[in-house]
Design an enzyme around this catalytic site. Structure first.
Site: not given
Length: 453
Positions: A159, A195
């Site tokens: 990311k 997450d």
């Protein structure tokens, strides 16, 4: 007036490459199932693409957690700090989002953790808990090899991050060192998680049937509850039947197992990414890439003369200019209404687009997002069939699932076709995401240590 040629049939034909047949989906499910088994196996884990990391979380929230807990949630260009107050009948949460400047995302690990610690200290001052000793849960949404509840080794950045000196190191220690360098905070890190795990914990707090957590946002990942006896690498306390497994399924396909459904657009995205050859499934699903997949298809069809009369714009030909949020906005227009589509095309310098062009653009968006929804559905159905429990809630977080107007419905329909008979499932949006989950991991760990004392 020139003759308006309707190229929509040709565009639909060209978009067929983005359609995954039911037969192909069944094959994908078989391959993922085999990869999950490899990830869980002692002798096959090392070579496995889908790592199935052990999280060391063996207990889900049961509603008896009490107290004040802090959480850090780092997973993209922003991170959140949260404080959660759990009482008998109340749940109070406050949070603040902090940006991570680009130079820190690509700088040193020390600078990253110092920045996080400074934001944490500022947050604690604002909320009058600066002097208190608090337990902290840390959501860190990058591929982690966990060696315990509070020890996680970063496998690789994803990311857009590339901080030096962190890969191969324990990120909890990195955070603790930054807190120690400050010398003004007394915090105990009680757990590190990603997450997907945070989403599962957060939803399980409200719904006891939640056994799978999925992220469909900037990236994509899933975790689920596995029987401890199937986790050959687990070396923690015996006696518990279950264990949370972080699949890291974004890497599914890194060994070529998805090549039979990848397109020229997927290959181009991968070649131009900062991690070529890695996170192949994620690049077909997640918000970081979906808009770019659409743009590449639009560029191809423009050059073929099927869109915009063959005339594109500088912006259309610029990498990264078609945001994933555009896909959701375009598909939010009612059928036959192209208001959002027209505004977006004007922003991209394509004000000469006709209504036929807009219908074509919408079809491309639908093809890309439907494929993403079906790939995620194949993954969830694989987990549901593997777990073989009669009733499971799937907690889901992430911007794509949250904001795309049809993603939920596409997934419900597809999963229902793919699960074994007798399995009931429902999809639950995680309201406050992985940050709340991190605080709950800290809270459960505190509850257990109090029980053990």
């Amino acid at each position: 007036m020139g003759i308006v040629v309707n190229n929509l049939p040709r565009i639909r034909e060209e978009c067929e490459v983005l359609h995954i047949t039911d037969k192909q989906i069944r094959e994908i499910m078989n391959r993922l199932h085999n990869d999950l088994l490899k990830g869980l196996g002692k002798d096959t884990h090392e070579k496995s693409i889908v790592k199935c990391w052990i999280t060391y979380i063996q207990d889900l929230p049961n509603g008896k957690e009490r107290g004040k807990f802090l959480a850090l949630d780092l997973g993209g260009t922003n991170f959140r700090v949260l404080i959660i107050n759990l009482g008998e009948n109340h749940f109070d949460m406050q949070s603040k989002i902090y940006a991570i400047p680009n130079h820190i995302m690509t700088g040193t690990g020390v600078a990253l953790f110092d920045h996080i610690a400074e934001c944490l200290a500022n947050f604690m001052k604002e909320h009058d808990v600066y002097e208190e000793r608090l337990a902290l849960g840390f959501t860190f949404s990058f591929p982690l090899k966990q060696l315990g509840l509070t020890k996680g080794i970063l496998q690789r950045w994803t990311k857009g991050f590339s901080c030096s000196g962190v890969v191969g190191e324990d990120v909890v220690q990195g955070l603790k060192d930054a807190i120690a360098r400050r010398g003004d905070l007394s915090l105990t890190v009680m757990g590190i998680l990603n997450d997907a795990t945070g989403t599962l914990m957060s939803c399980a707090h409200k719904n006891p049937y939640c056994r799978i957590g999925v992220i469909i946002g900037t990236g994509s990942n899933a975790c689920y509850v596995e029987k401890t006896k199937n986790c050959e690498l687990f070396d923690g306390e015996p006696g518990k039947d279950e264990l949370l497994i972080n699949t890291e399924w974004g890497a599914f396909g890194d060994d070529g197992t998805l090549d039979f459904v990848r397109t020229e657009f997927d290959r181009e995205i991968d070649a131009n990414s900062i991690n070529p050859g890695k996170q192949i499934q994620e690049k077909m699903i997640s918000g970081m890439y979906m808009g770019e997949l659409v743009r590449l298809a639009l560029v191809k069809f423009t050059r073929m003369g099927l869109l915009f009369g063959g005339h594109g714009s500088d912006l259309l030909f610029q990498r990264g200019s078609f945001y994933t949020k555009y896909v959701s906005e375009i598909e939010s227009d009612k059928q036959g209404d192209y208001t959002s589509c027209m505004e977006i095309l004007e922003e991209l310098g394509l004000s000469h687009a006709t209504e036929a062009d807009m219908a074509g653009v919408r079809h491309v968006c639908e093809s890309v997002s439907r494929r993403a929804a079906h790939l995620v559905s194949a993954g969830i159905a694989t987990l549901l069939n593997k777990m073989a429990e009669p009733r499971v809630t799937v907690g889901i977080d992430g911007s794509v699932y949250r904001f795309h107007p049809h993603f939920h419905a596409l997934m419900c329909d597809k999963i229902a076709q793919l699960v074994s008979p007798g399995i009931q499932f429902d999809l639950m949006l995680s309201e406050d995401g992985s940050g709340r989950g991190a605080a709950l991991v800290a809270a459960v760990a505190c509850r257990q240590s109090q029980q053990a004392a």
